[in-house]
Write a protein that holds these residues in place. Structure first.
Motif, PDB file in Angstrom:
ATOM      1  N   PHE A   1      64.919 -93.825  15.969  1.00 32.46           N
ATOM      2  CA  PHE A   1      63.344 -93.289  15.429  1.00 32.46           C
ATOM      3  C   PHE A   1      62.435 -94.236  16.491  1.00 32.46           C
ATOM      4  O   PHE A   1      61.417 -93.965  17.220  1.00 32.46           O
ATOM      5  CB  PHE A   1      63.839 -94.416  13.617  1.00 32.46           C
ATOM      6  N   ASP A   2      62.564 -95.206  16.900  1.00 32.34           N
ATOM      7  CA  ASP A   2      61.679 -95.566  17.889  1.00 32.34           C
ATOM      8  C   ASP A   2      61.887 -95.468  19.668  1.00 32.34           C
ATOM      9  O   ASP A   2      60.898 -95.108  19.949  1.00 32.34           O
ATOM     10  CB  ASP A   2      62.172 -97.686  18.109  1.00 32.34           C
TER      11      ASP A   2
ATOM     12  N   THR B   1      56.780-103.093  13.149  1.00 32.91           N
ATOM     13  CA  THR B   1      56.720-103.335  11.594  1.00 32.91           C
ATOM     14  C   THR B   1      57.778-102.223  11.174  1.00 32.91           C
ATOM     15  O   THR B   1      58.207-102.087  10.025  1.00 32.91           O
ATOM     16  CB  THR B   1      55.506-102.831  10.867  1.00 32.91           C
ATOM     17  N   LEU B   2      57.646-100.972  11.510  1.00 30.13           N
ATOM     18  CA  LEU B   2      58.904 -99.573  10.660  1.00 30.13           C
ATOM     19  C   LEU B   2      60.259-100.010  10.949  1.00 30.13           C
ATOM     20  O   LEU B   2      61.300-100.237  10.442  1.00 30.13           O
ATOM     21  CB  LEU B   2      57.851 -98.046  11.229  1.00 30.13           C
TER      22      LEU B   2
ATOM     23  N   GLY C   1      66.162-104.176   8.322  1.00 30.93           N
ATOM     24  CA  GLY C   1      66.409-105.184   7.278  1.00 30.93           C
ATOM     25  C   GLY C   1      66.372-104.417   5.767  1.00 30.93           C
ATOM     26  O   GLY C   1      67.080-103.441   6.100  1.00 30.93           O
ATOM     27  N   GLY C   2      66.361-105.861   5.329  1.00 37.87           N
ATOM     28  CA  GLY C   2      67.052-105.613   3.779  1.00 37.87           C
ATOM     29  C   GLY C   2      66.300-104.294   3.006  1.00 37.87           C
ATOM     30  O   GLY C   2      66.710-104.806   1.705  1.00 37.87           O
ATOM     31  N   GLY C   3      64.560-104.802   3.689  1.00 44.67           N
ATOM     32  CA  GLY C   3      63.782-104.139   2.537  1.00 44.67           C
ATOM     33  C   GLY C   3      64.019-102.797   1.526  1.00 44.67           C
ATOM     34  O   GLY C   3      64.340-102.094   0.562  1.00 44.67           O
ATOM     35  N   ILE C   4      64.695-102.185   2.514  1.00 43.06           N
ATOM     36  CA  ILE C   4      64.541-100.295   2.342  1.00 43.06           C
ATOM     37  C   ILE C   4      65.849-100.270   1.379  1.00 43.06           C
ATOM     38  O   ILE C   4      66.606 -99.264   0.542  1.00 43.06           O
ATOM     39  CB  ILE C   4      64.608 -99.846   3.658  1.00 43.06           C
ATOM     40  N   THR C   5      66.683-101.224   1.068  1.00 44.49           N
ATOM     41  CA  THR C   5      68.560-101.249   1.010  1.00 44.49           C
ATOM     42  C   THR C   5      67.963-101.203  -0.410  1.00 44.49           C
ATOM     43  O   THR C   5      68.815-100.295  -1.160  1.00 44.49           O
ATOM     44  CB  THR C   5      69.589-101.940   2.045  1.00 44.49           C
ATOM     45  N   ALA C   6      66.981-101.726  -0.271  1.00 44.62           N
ATOM     46  CA  ALA C   6      66.486-102.126  -2.283  1.00 44.62           C
ATOM     47  C   ALA C   6      66.827-100.569  -2.878  1.00 44.62           C
ATOM     48  O   ALA C   6      66.643-100.068  -3.707  1.00 44.62           O
ATOM     49  CB  ALA C   6      65.956-102.934  -2.718  1.00 44.62           C
TER      50      ALA C   6
ATOM     51  N   THR D   1      51.412 -98.574   5.066  1.00 47.18           N
ATOM     52  CA  THR D   1      50.746 -98.437   6.037  1.00 47.18           C
ATOM     53  C   THR D   1      50.423 -98.256   7.439  1.00 47.18           C
ATOM     54  O   THR D   1      49.845 -97.041   7.853  1.00 47.18           O
ATOM     55  CB  THR D   1      49.075 -99.754   5.582  1.00 47.18           C
ATOM     56  N   ALA D   2      50.981 -98.439   7.938  1.00 47.60           N
ATOM     57  CA  ALA D   2      51.882 -98.687   9.377  1.00 47.60           C
ATOM     58  C   ALA D   2      52.424 -96.846   9.767  1.00 47.60           C
ATOM     59  O   ALA D   2      51.978 -96.652  10.699  1.00 47.60           O
ATOM     60  CB  ALA D   2      52.205 -99.354   9.787  1.00 47.60           C
TER      61      ALA D   2
END
Length: 491
Positions: free
Chosen positions: A2-3, A35-36, A42-47, A214-215
């Motif tokens: 993505f980057d 940030t994206l 990270g682990g946030g998106i796995t939730a 937001t980003a």
């Protein structure tokens, strides 16, 4: 991945935004991309990826016992309500925190570019107070949003723990009533935890989600506002014929035209000196000719082609532009002169000699390989201007646009400049020089007079000077003859 897909496009969009007067954007786009990237890895998106499994676990709970399934369903709905509440109470403070932080960063970045003026006038304390005011405003909103999310997260954990305890109690009652087995009771408790855990994790990572969203929105707005440049057909290297056709230019961030319905033409070998009072539009004309600013109406044509239709690389290679404010870049002297291309040493030395700079460069600690630093701060103003002139002359461009090229030059530098202009004109380059000094007028065969963004006079230098003299001394030129006075026009 993505980057990699986005960073090149983002760099071009950030450059275009700065060129169009959006310098406050600064490095915000790259911070948003970072940030994206951190959020996606990270682990946030796995939730969020685990949430779709919650209905499956609830369905299996119904298969074990309708009562246990109903409890799991009610618990999931309660947590979803808490999730919606988290969104409602945290969206505004999180957005305002991001906005204030971006403004504080842009404010600090802009002031750092004027560090010398700040230090000389003792302004650091006052500017720091203004920066801290914006910085603390962002912190206050961030604290408010974080506190709300933390309270709801604590309530979510309490609800999930209570629901699992209720699940065990209900399961025990069903075992005593011989409706399920002891193993089913344990299985139902595990299923309840599996069904509710992703929702709890989503709420626990809600701040990171809001920041990433937001980003994402900021990046989307920026990239949609500044679309990618469409490829255009390559054109042969221009010869320098320029024609300005009814051009009006509005500076970025302004609504007042700096140039109004301007028309004139110049051929290869012409040297046009542009004069006028401060604010007449001389630097705006230089930016137009260099392709920095595009007209809002009319057309600036180079060899008959509209400046918008030239491939940027071809147009840039054919232009030599020296702005009033000389910007040098981190790299060696040779790299700055060669415009960071694969430097041809011979062409670099030719450009340096044309600017009368070769001997001065040889005296530097590492000669042409001397690093100039970011902005060339250790170099004198005259040295920076002569390096800028050498950069403009590099590659023998077909069109030279020089804005106050002798503002920081000594006598030797001015002599080198005059010689460079004569050499460029002799080889057929088209030259446009903005100046307040009359010593450059002698090398020009044409003069253009601007007044309030409009063309007042244009033509051979001697004729324009005669008309200006007549306008300043009408008695000597014959006040009874109104035709002797300059009436303006397009020349």
């Amino acid at each position: 991945r993505f980057d990699g897909m986005l960073r090149g496009r983002l760099f071009d969009a950030t450059f275009t935004a700065a060129l169009n007067g959006g310098s406050s954007v600064g490095m915000q786009g790259f911070a948003d991309l970072n940030t994206l990237r951190q959020y996606f890895s990270g682990g946030g998106i796995t939730a969020f990826l685990d949430v779709p499994w919650a209905p499956v676990y609830i369905l299996v709970s119904f298969m074990v016992s309708p009562w246990l399934g109903l409890l799991a369903l009610v618990g999931a709905m309660l947590l979803l309500i808490l999730t919606s509440l988290t969104e409602a109470v945290s969206q505004r403070p999180t957005g305002l925190a991001a906005k204030e932080s971006a403004l504080a960063q842009a404010f600090a970045q802009k002031n750092l570019q004027n560090a010398e003026v700040i230090a000389a006038h003792g302004m650091i304390q006052r500017l720091r107070q203004r920066w801290e005011k914006r910085y603390h405003a962002g912190l206050a909103w961030q604290h408010q949003g974080g506190r709300r999310v933390a309270l709801i997260s604590a309530g979510t954990r309490f609800c999930r723990t209570s629901l699992q305890s209720l699940s065990l109690g209900l399961g025990a009652w069903l075992v005593i009533d011989n409706q399920i087995s002891g193993g089913a009771m344990i299985a139902a408790s595990v299923l309840m935890g599996r069904a509710l855990a992703p929702v709890e994790q989503v709420i626990g990572n809600w701040r990171q989600f809001l920041t990433a969203r937001t980003a994402w929105q900021r990046l989307g707005t920026m990239l949609n506002t500044i679309p990618a440049e469409k490829p255009v057909m390559n054109l042969p290297r221009p010869k320098g014929q320029i024609r300005i056709e009814e051009v009006s230019v509005v500076p970025p961030g302004s609504k007042i035209p700096a140039l109004k319905q301007l028309s004139f033409a110049a051929a290869p070998g012409d040297c046009v000196v542009v004069v006028g009072a401060s604010g007449a539009g001389k630097s705006s004309l230089a930016r137009l000719l260099a392709g920095v600013w595009l007209p809002v109406s009319g057309a600036m044509r180079l060899d008959g082609a509209d400046s918008r239709n030239w491939p940027r690389e071809v147009f840039g290679d054919a232009i030599g532009y020296l702005p009033q404010d000389i910007e040098l870049f981190a790299g060696s002297v040779a790299e700055n002169i060669a415009r960071f291309t694969e430097a041809d040493p011979e062409a670099v030395i030719v450009a340096a000699r044309s600017a009368g700079l070769h001997e001065l460069i040889l005296r530097l600690p590492q000669g042409y390989d001397t690093p100039v630093g970011d902005g060339g701060g250790f170099l004198s103003g005259g040295m920076r201007q002569r390096i800028g002139l050498a950069r403009a002359l590099y590659g023998e461009p077909a069109l030279l646009v020089l804005d106050e090229p002798n503002s920081n030059l000594d006598d030797a530098g001015e002599a080198a400049l005059l010689q460079a202009l004569q050499q460029a004109r002799a080889r057929g380059a088209t030259i446009v020089v903005v100046t307040h000094r009359r010593n450059l007028i002698g090398v020009a065969n044409k003069m253009l007079v601007l007044n309030d963004g409009q063309l007042q006079l244009y033509g051979p230098t001697e004729q324009v000077l005669a008309r200006l003299a007549a306008a300043q001394n009408p008695q000597a030129a014959g006040a009874a003859n109104p035709a002797a006075l300059p009436q303006g026009g397009k020349g």
